[in-house]
Design a protein around this motif. Structure first.
Motif, PDB file in Angstrom:
ATOM      1  N   THR B  90       0.829  -1.205   0.000  1.00 12.09           N
ATOM      2  CA  THR B  90       0.000   0.000   0.000  1.00 12.09           C
ATOM      3  C   THR B  90       0.867   1.260   0.000  1.00 12.09           C
ATOM      4  N   SER B  94       1.298   4.053  -3.224  1.00 13.32           N
ATOM      5  CA  SER B  94       0.791   5.398  -2.977  1.00 13.32           C
ATOM      6  C   SER B  94       1.857   6.453  -3.277  1.00 13.32           C
ATOM      7  N   HIS B 178     -11.696  -2.103 -13.923  1.00 13.26           N
ATOM      8  CA  HIS B 178     -10.962  -1.510 -12.812  1.00 13.26           C
ATOM      9  C   HIS B 178     -10.320  -2.612 -11.972  1.00 13.26           C
ATOM     10  N   VAL B 179      -9.050  -2.445 -11.664  1.00 12.71           N
ATOM     11  CA  VAL B 179      -8.340  -3.430 -10.844  1.00 12.71           C
ATOM     12  C   VAL B 179      -7.793  -2.723  -9.613  1.00 12.71           C
ATOM     13  N   THR B 180      -8.198  -3.191  -8.440  1.00 10.51           N
ATOM     14  CA  THR B 180      -7.702  -2.561  -7.223  1.00 10.51           C
ATOM     15  C   THR B 180      -6.289  -3.038  -6.933  1.00 10.51           C
ATOM     16  N   SER B 181      -5.604  -2.267  -6.099  1.00 13.32           N
ATOM     17  CA  SER B 181      -4.227  -2.634  -5.771  1.00 13.32           C
ATOM     18  C   SER B 181      -4.204  -3.957  -5.003  1.00 13.32           C
ATOM     19  N   GLU B 182      -5.285  -4.239  -4.242  1.00 16.08           N
ATOM     20  CA  GLU B 182      -5.335  -5.514  -3.512  1.00 16.08           C
ATOM     21  C   GLU B 182      -5.437  -6.692  -4.487  1.00 16.08           C
ATOM     22  N   GLU B 183      -6.290  -6.528  -5.496  1.00 16.82           N
ATOM     23  CA  GLU B 183      -6.420  -7.588  -6.494  1.00 16.82           C
ATOM     24  C   GLU B 183      -5.103  -7.803  -7.224  1.00 16.82           C
ATOM     25  N   THR B 185      -2.112  -7.112  -6.189  1.00 13.95           N
ATOM     26  CA  THR B 185      -1.158  -7.729  -5.271  1.00 13.95           C
ATOM     27  C   THR B 185      -1.428  -9.221  -5.119  1.00 13.95           C
TER      28      THR B 185
END
Lengths: 205, 205
Positions: B90, B94, B178-183, B185
DNA sequence: CACTCGCTGTCACTAAGTGACATCTAGTGC
DNA sequence: GCACTAGATGTCACTTAGTGACAGCGAGTG
């Protein structure tokens, strides 16, 4: 074995001349005109065949990888990779055209560290091989070609083949070491077994 | 984080302009003069910085991979890759400079299928990342950098990173997903775990 | 201040790569 | 056999990628 279209054969022929010139004189010292003259075609045709000077060696680098990929395409599901390559590799490496192209490829790989432009051609050739391997892996794993795990497995195996090729080339050309086809086969098997991320190396049917 | 020499920074700056132009106008429609003008330097300096037009995007492609490789270099031996990335990713994503370069890189990856020249730049960037990863893997596996199994592991992990990057880029840019940073990772962890040929993904000390 | 030293711009140049068009060659149909 | 077509090639003029040579500029350093 696996002769492509007439045009692809012509490209491969020019590529052989380019590879020889790059090896003999170096990449920078070889011009498009040199390649055209050696291949007996006009310079214009060289640039019709290849999008750049470094791409001139792609076919000769590709063909060795693709022939091996095609060989793996014939790998029966009832056999392990050891069984299959043990019986098919000797016939494979005794093909004359294969040997000549392999020597040309090995020479290019051995000068990769001096010629960054040639490395990009080599990596592009490996990418082409990876695309071919996807089909082989998909078939053997009984999955589809768009499956991420299939593509990951193909990429990992290609990386293994690439490393073995680079290492053997460096040893043979720069180190002056003799490598038998049995040793090479053993190393490629070991590397593929280590890299494969799907259980395809043993019999699957 | 990891600012290289003054010259490398200058190269990276020019590379950002080149990446933007390639994305906006396409590779062929962008000239060396365009890149020079956008970066506010002379054309001669462009060719001093880069050996070819496609190499102009290498730094911007490299930097994302190398930053991730550097992050893995900080991975404590007492942690699994899941633990480490869960807490460090994270902060990593950022970072403003990182995000801007990542977007530029993702855009390039998304047009790879149209622009073969850019693919060779991408593969060269991945190769650079692979060289960096060798040290990381060697350290974590308590082996030397010239060990074949270490290099194989680094190559396989790099291949995994490459595929995940390509896939996510295509999904985001061409698929509008859309791809989140969690996905992201989670996918990179899963791919690295699958590809790693040495037991380095869990705690090793 | 003088003095490197590494980087940059300018400009002339070579070589890589393209566009346009004529020509040749290998089918293909008759 | 001949006419016809389509794709590959050569020629030549051209643009753009990329280099060599040299002069200047700016940041250390003594």
């Amino acid at each position: 074995m696996t002769d492509g279209s007439r045009l692809e054969d012509a490209r491969l022929d020019v590529s052989r001349h380019a590879a020889r010139l790059f090896w003999e004189k170096g990449f920078d010292a070889t011009s498009g005109d040199d390649i055209a003259a050696a291949a007996g075609i006009s310079t214009r045709t060289v640039w019709r065949y290849f999008r750049s000077k470094e791409a001139c060696v792609e076919p000769v680098l590709k063909v060795s990888e693709l022939r091996f990929a095609a060989l793996l395409g014939q790998w029966p599901k009832t056999e392990s990779i050891d069984q299959f390559l043990a019986r098919s590799m000797t016939a494979f490496v005794s093909d004359d055209a294969f040997v000549r192209d392999s020597i040309a490829a090995v020479r290019i790989l051995a000068i990769l560290h001096r010629e960054p432009a040639l490395r990009s051609a080599w990596l592009m050739a490996c990418h082409a091989a990876e695309m071919e391997l996807i089909g082989v892996v998909a078939d053997r794993a009984a999955r589809t070609a768009d499956d991420f795990e299939v593509r990951l497995c193909a990429a990992a195996i290609t990386a293994a083949m690439r490393l073995v090729d680079e290492e053997i080339s460096a040893a043979v050309i720069n180190g002056g070491i003799h490598v038998t086809s049995e040793e090479a086969t053993a190393r490629i098997i070991s590397a593929i077994r280590a890299a494969a991320t799907l259980p395809i190396c043993d019999a699957v049917a």
